[in-house]
Design an enzyme around this catalytic site. Structure first.
Site, PDB file in Angstrom:
ATOM      1  CG  HIS A 101       6.311  40.086  47.045  1.00 17.10           C
ATOM      2  ND1 HIS A 101       7.311  39.183  47.798  1.00 17.10           N
ATOM      3  CD2 HIS A 101       5.548  40.459  48.303  1.00 17.10           C
ATOM      4  CE1 HIS A 101       7.198  39.449  49.163  1.00 17.10           C
ATOM      5  NE2 HIS A 101       6.167  39.804  49.290  1.00 17.10           N
TER       6      HIS A 101
HETATM    7  C1  UD1 Z   1       0.940  40.081  50.223  1.00 18.94           C
HETATM    8  C2  UD1 Z   1       1.342  40.411  51.802  1.00 18.94           C
HETATM    9  C3  UD1 Z   1       2.685  40.234  51.978  1.00 18.94           C
HETATM   10  C4  UD1 Z   1       3.234  38.854  51.470  1.00 18.94           C
HETATM   11  C5  UD1 Z   1       2.738  38.580  50.183  1.00 18.94           C
HETATM   12  C6  UD1 Z   1       3.155  37.252  49.676  1.00 18.94           C
HETATM   13  C7  UD1 Z   1      -0.072  42.240  52.742  1.00 18.94           C
HETATM   14  C8  UD1 Z   1      -0.236  43.592  53.197  1.00 18.94           C
HETATM   15  N1  UD1 Z   1       0.893  41.829  51.844  1.00 18.94           N
HETATM   16  O1  UD1 Z   1       1.552  41.171  49.525  1.00 18.94           O
HETATM   17  O2  UD1 Z   1       3.104  40.443  53.176  1.00 18.94           O
HETATM   18  O3  UD1 Z   1       4.687  38.865  51.668  1.00 18.94           O
HETATM   19  O4  UD1 Z   1       1.513  38.723  49.917  1.00 18.94           O
HETATM   20  O5  UD1 Z   1       3.210  37.012  48.272  1.00 18.94           O
HETATM   21  O6  UD1 Z   1      -1.151  41.617  53.081  1.00 18.94           O
HETATM   22  N2  UD1 Z   1      -2.446  39.412  42.485  1.00 18.94           N
HETATM   23  C9  UD1 Z   1      -2.748  38.528  41.439  1.00 18.94           C
HETATM   24  N3  UD1 Z   1      -3.145  37.522  41.763  1.00 18.94           N
HETATM   25  C10 UD1 Z   1      -3.062  36.873  42.981  1.00 18.94           C
HETATM   26  C11 UD1 Z   1      -2.589  37.717  44.288  1.00 18.94           C
HETATM   27  C12 UD1 Z   1      -2.451  39.066  43.741  1.00 18.94           C
HETATM   28  O7  UD1 Z   1      -2.850  38.746  40.475  1.00 18.94           O
HETATM   29  O8  UD1 Z   1      -3.252  35.606  43.130  1.00 18.94           O
HETATM   30  C13 UD1 Z   1      -2.122  40.688  42.114  1.00 18.94           C
HETATM   31  C14 UD1 Z   1      -3.048  41.724  42.808  1.00 18.94           C
HETATM   32  O9  UD1 Z   1      -4.101  42.176  41.927  1.00 18.94           O
HETATM   33  C15 UD1 Z   1      -2.221  42.816  43.321  1.00 18.94           C
HETATM   34  C16 UD1 Z   1      -0.566  42.409  43.555  1.00 18.94           C
HETATM   35  O10 UD1 Z   1      -0.775  41.043  43.011  1.00 18.94           O
HETATM   36  O11 UD1 Z   1      -2.323  43.975  42.132  1.00 18.94           O
HETATM   37  C17 UD1 Z   1      -0.294  42.386  45.002  1.00 18.94           C
HETATM   38  O12 UD1 Z   1      -1.304  41.583  45.607  1.00 18.94           O
HETATM   39  P1  UD1 Z   1      -1.597  42.258  47.213  1.00 18.94           P
HETATM   40  O13 UD1 Z   1      -2.869  41.748  47.543  1.00 18.94           O
HETATM   41  O14 UD1 Z   1      -1.404  43.758  47.124  1.00 18.94           O
HETATM   42  O15 UD1 Z   1      -0.254  41.712  48.193  1.00 18.94           O
HETATM   43  P2  UD1 Z   1       0.978  41.091  47.864  1.00 18.94           P
HETATM   44  O16 UD1 Z   1       1.837  41.988  47.173  1.00 18.94           O
HETATM   45  O17 UD1 Z   1       0.970  39.811  47.150  1.00 18.94           O
END
Ligand code: UD1
Length: 392
Positions: free
Chosen positions: A223
């Site tokens: 991820h």
């Molecule tokens: C975040 C953390 C990372 C951790 C990871 C665990 C930061 C900087 N990063 O990264 O350290 O290892 O979580 O998973 O805080 N999304 C969904 N549904 C959800 C959550 C996210 O669809 O429930 C999508 C979001 O729309 C986005 C992507 O996943 O497009 C990434 O989400 P983001 O909040 O950027 O953080 P992570 O990559 O999960």
């Protein structure tokens, strides 16, 4: 004593669950007068049911006292909105401690909000350093530690990082790894789990791809932005995994960020059509543990999973150049190897790792008692003044 813990993402929920249990155990033992009131603020960075609510339910976390529903967005939005929303809550509640866990956007936002209100901050998992400033988590780690009044560390590696930055040692306490508390608590259930049923319930591939559940398999998670956000890198990883899948089935619980990128780059359909790469929805905590326990090799860019693999003895290949968790590396007694940039080393190291036996390793203080030590430290240091500028 009043404690507020701020959570935002999946790993935060896993780390806060043992803290809440330890606070409840303290309350049960001490009675009314020495009661700790524990409130949880959920920023909502992770919001899908299987990224959030499922964890609250299965790990016994209390319903958040405040749910901010911040959701997805750029880092500036996530940190800025959390800062704005947390400030009035902390102002109203005035807790003795604001506890922040890990290195996510919620951690830095809440530490900053708290310090500007002259509230004391305790950072659980302080001192981790990848020394890679291109990772947003590294920035969060450093800034959160700079602001915290109590730095609760996982090991001597973290203590040395803080010492090298000139941190006042009086602010630092080694408490161990709180994630391992959660692991210890759920290990037996994970051992008993019906993994075949988990596969049936969580699989994303449409066709009934397997007649028999494989006795040996590889577990893959991915991820980190540096692995999934660029088409050419993601494509290269998928191609290398394809070669591994010719030998062993690969179970791949897909993070929403990764699924988005696989779809955007036209890679999802090819993977879904391939019987030996089994795409799964994001798994629950115990489900992930059940797969990790049985995997021949774990390939991952997750920090938490690499720690769990070390404690469980699963040979682990880290799809990264650096790690902030050196305890997990083979040269330090763990089960993990850093693969470095690109996929060049992946196949070579996979062939070496697939024949390795499971050798579980527990670094000092990774003993399932970390949360109790955190609670003791919070109680003992309750009356101490906040970190001063004189002693950084
Ligand atoms: C975040 C953390 C990372 C951790 C990871 C665990 C930061 C900087 N990063 O990264 O350290 O290892 O979580 O998973 O805080 N999304 C969904 N549904 C959800 C959550 C996210 O669809 O429930 C999508 C979001 O729309 C986005 C992507 O996943 O497009 C990434 O989400 P983001 O909040 O950027 O953080 P992570 O990559 O999960």
């Amino acid at each position: 004593m009043k404690v507020i813990t701020v959570v935002g993402t999946r790993p935060n929920f896993i780390k806060t669950s043992p803290l809440h249990r330890a606070i409840e155990a303290h309350n049960a033992a001490q009675g009314r007068n020495a009661r700790i009131e524990h409130l949880v603020i959920h920023t909502g960075q992770h919001y899908d049911w299987n990224m959030s609510d499922d964890f609250f339910e299965t790990l016994g976390l209390p319903k958040p006292a405040y749910s901010l529903g911040i959701g997805s967005g750029a880092h500036g939005y996530q940190v800025g909105k959390a800062l704005m929303d947390i400030e009035p809550i902390l102002e109203k509640e005035r807790p003795d401690w604001v506890v922040v866990v890990g290195d996510v956007n919620a951690s830095i936002a809440s530490a900053l909000a708290a310090k500007k209100l002259l509230l004391k901050v305790a950072h659980v998992e302080a001192g981790l350093r990848s020394h890679d400033w291109t990772m947003p988590e590294e920035i969060n780690r450093i800034l959160t530690d700079c602001l915290s009044d109590l730095l609760l560390t996982t090991s001597d590696f973290a203590n040395k990082n803080l010492a090298a930055e000139g941190t006042n040692p009086a602010l630092v306490e080694t408490v161990g790894n709180i994630m391992i508390d959660t692991l210890e608590q759920h290990l037996e259930e994970a051992r008993q789990a019906d993994i075949e049923n988990i596969y049936r319930v969580r699989r994303l591939n449409n066709q009934a791809s397997m007649n028999q559940f494989p006795p040996e398999f590889v577990l893959l998670t991915l991820h980190r932005p540096f692995n999934v956000d660029r088409n050419e890198v993601l494509r290269e990883i998928v191609a290398a995994i394809g070669i591994i899948a010719d030998e062993f089935p690969v179970f791949f619980p897909v993070h929403p960020r990764t699924m988005g990128m696989l779809k955007r780059n036209g890679l999802a359909d090819g993977l879904l059509a391939r019987p030996s790469i089994i795409l799964l929805e994001p798994l629950g905590y115990k489900e992930t543990l059940a797969f990790n326990l049985r995997a021949k090799v774990l390939i991952t860019d997750s920090g938490g999973l690499q720690e769990e693999a070390t404690v469980l003895g699963t040979p682990c290949l880290i799809l990264r150049k650096t790690t902030e968790r050196p305890e997990t590396l083979r040269e330090n007694g763990g089960t993990a190897v850093l693969l470095g940039q690109g996929t060049e080393n992946l196949l070579k190291e996979f062939h070496a790792a697939k024949g390795l036996p499971r050798i579980p390793h527990k670094p000092p203080y990774w003993d399932g008692q970390t949360a109790a030590r955190v609670v003791q430290a919070l109680l003992r240091r309750r009356a101490e003044p906040p970190r001063s500028t004189a002693a950084t």
